[in-house]
Design an enzyme around this catalytic site. Sequence first.
Site, PDB file in Angstrom:
ATOM      1  N   GLU A   1       0.865  -1.191   0.000  1.00  0.00           N
ATOM      2  CA  GLU A   1       0.000   0.000   0.000  1.00  0.00           C
ATOM      3  C   GLU A   1       0.899   1.238   0.000  1.00  0.00           C
ATOM      4  O   GLU A   1       1.621   1.488   0.960  1.00  0.00           O
ATOM      5  CB  GLU A   1      -0.902  -0.021   1.238  1.00  0.00           C
ATOM      6  CG  GLU A   1      -1.819   1.183   1.349  1.00  0.00           C
ATOM      7  CD  GLU A   1      -2.612   1.176   2.661  1.00  0.00           C
ATOM      8  OE1 GLU A   1      -2.977   0.076   3.151  1.00  0.00           O
ATOM      9  OE2 GLU A   1      -2.851   2.259   3.202  1.00  0.00           O
TER      10      GLU A   1
ATOM     11  N   ARG B   1       0.621  10.218   0.862  1.00  0.00           N
ATOM     12  CA  ARG B   1       1.090  11.347   1.676  1.00  0.00           C
ATOM     13  C   ARG B   1       2.325  12.021   1.099  1.00  0.00           C
ATOM     14  O   ARG B   1       2.754  13.039   1.615  1.00  0.00           O
ATOM     15  CB  ARG B   1       1.447  10.849   3.074  1.00  0.00           C
ATOM     16  CG  ARG B   1       0.230  10.543   3.887  1.00  0.00           C
ATOM     17  CD  ARG B   1       0.657   9.942   5.207  1.00  0.00           C
ATOM     18  NE  ARG B   1      -0.309   8.957   5.598  1.00  0.00           N
ATOM     19  CZ  ARG B   1      -0.206   8.208   6.664  1.00  0.00           C
ATOM     20  NH1 ARG B   1       0.843   8.315   7.443  1.00  0.00           N
ATOM     21  NH2 ARG B   1      -1.137   7.342   6.952  1.00  0.00           N
TER      22      ARG B   1
ATOM     23  N   LYS C   1     -11.179  -1.020   6.796  1.00  0.00           N
ATOM     24  CA  LYS C   1      -9.972  -0.652   7.528  1.00  0.00           C
ATOM     25  C   LYS C   1     -10.403  -0.120   8.903  1.00  0.00           C
ATOM     26  O   LYS C   1     -11.325   0.704   8.976  1.00  0.00           O
ATOM     27  CB  LYS C   1      -9.225   0.433   6.749  1.00  0.00           C
ATOM     28  CG  LYS C   1      -8.098   1.094   7.523  1.00  0.00           C
ATOM     29  CD  LYS C   1      -7.233   1.952   6.609  1.00  0.00           C
ATOM     30  CE  LYS C   1      -6.246   2.763   7.428  1.00  0.00           C
ATOM     31  NZ  LYS C   1      -5.050   3.132   6.677  1.00  0.00           N
TER      32      LYS C   1
HETATM   33  C1  3PG Z   1      -2.208   4.297   7.990  1.00  0.00           C
HETATM   34  O1  3PG Z   1      -2.331   5.273   7.276  1.00  0.00           O
HETATM   35  O2  3PG Z   1      -2.691   3.199   7.714  1.00  0.00           O
HETATM   36  C2  3PG Z   1      -1.514   4.441   9.260  1.00  0.00           C
HETATM   37  O3  3PG Z   1      -1.125   5.741   9.459  1.00  0.00           O
HETATM   38  C3  3PG Z   1      -0.357   3.563   9.433  1.00  0.00           C
HETATM   39  O4  3PG Z   1      -0.032   3.686  10.714  1.00  0.00           O
HETATM   40  P1  3PG Z   1       1.431   3.378  11.248  1.00  0.00           P
HETATM   41  O5  3PG Z   1       2.355   4.342  10.524  1.00  0.00           O
HETATM   42  O6  3PG Z   1       1.318   3.626  12.716  1.00  0.00           O
HETATM   43  O7  3PG Z   1       1.762   1.964  10.895  1.00  0.00           O
END
Ligand code: 3PG
Length: 213
Positions: free
Chosen positions: A43, A47, A131
């Site tokens: 995935e 960002r 999710k």
């Molecule tokens: C996401 O967007 O799924 C989460 O921000 C991932 O979270 P993590 O960086 O704490 O794994």
Amino acid sequence: MKDELQEIIDQAQSIIPLMVIDSLEQALPMAQALKDGGLTVFEVTLRTACALDAIKLLKKNMPECSIGAGTVINTDQFQQVAWAGGDFIVSPGMNDDMINMAQDMAIPFIPGVATPSDVMTAVNAGFEILKFFPAEQYGGATALKALAGPFREITFCPSGGININNAPDYLALPNVTCVSGSWIFPKDAVARNDWGTITELAREASKLNLSQQ
Ligand code: 3PG
């Protein structure tokens, strides 16, 4: 649509690593390190500025892998991911426009939920794989266990604060189909192009599902 998504989830073998790609040159080595560690569903979070180009690059060079987009928060991004050839779309939430677009387009979509009302909205729109975000902050595995009561048919892919230590708590739940997170890419290892470390972390993660059998 669920079948196509289910195939991707099956391919993921319980783990969807989240890729935050700051520079396009790192996209292929990052993905190769995951693959060398046994993971083939990724995935790419939207960002960063090069995320869509990274999805295109990975799709072209790693056709055996499933490349999704994460952090998709509006229909413009939804459309851009489809044009980039993304295999699936993940959102931290959902809104009516995105639900309508997902229903119109042939691309698997995992909407994000955090509360029972969110789950009801998603279920009402026909989604059964959701999710759960941000997982640790919204009650973690204990909260998901409680959601199994009213929502028996629904399975979750929790994300947010998940790592190699707490992932087994989630994967032990019957309503958790996979976990996702960025822990496989420690910032310092990525900064020094230390792909061996990433491969080791991916390998460790890829074995998580075996401990559930
Ligand atoms: C996401 O967007 O799924 C989460 O921000 C991932 O979270 P993590 O960086 O704490 O794994």
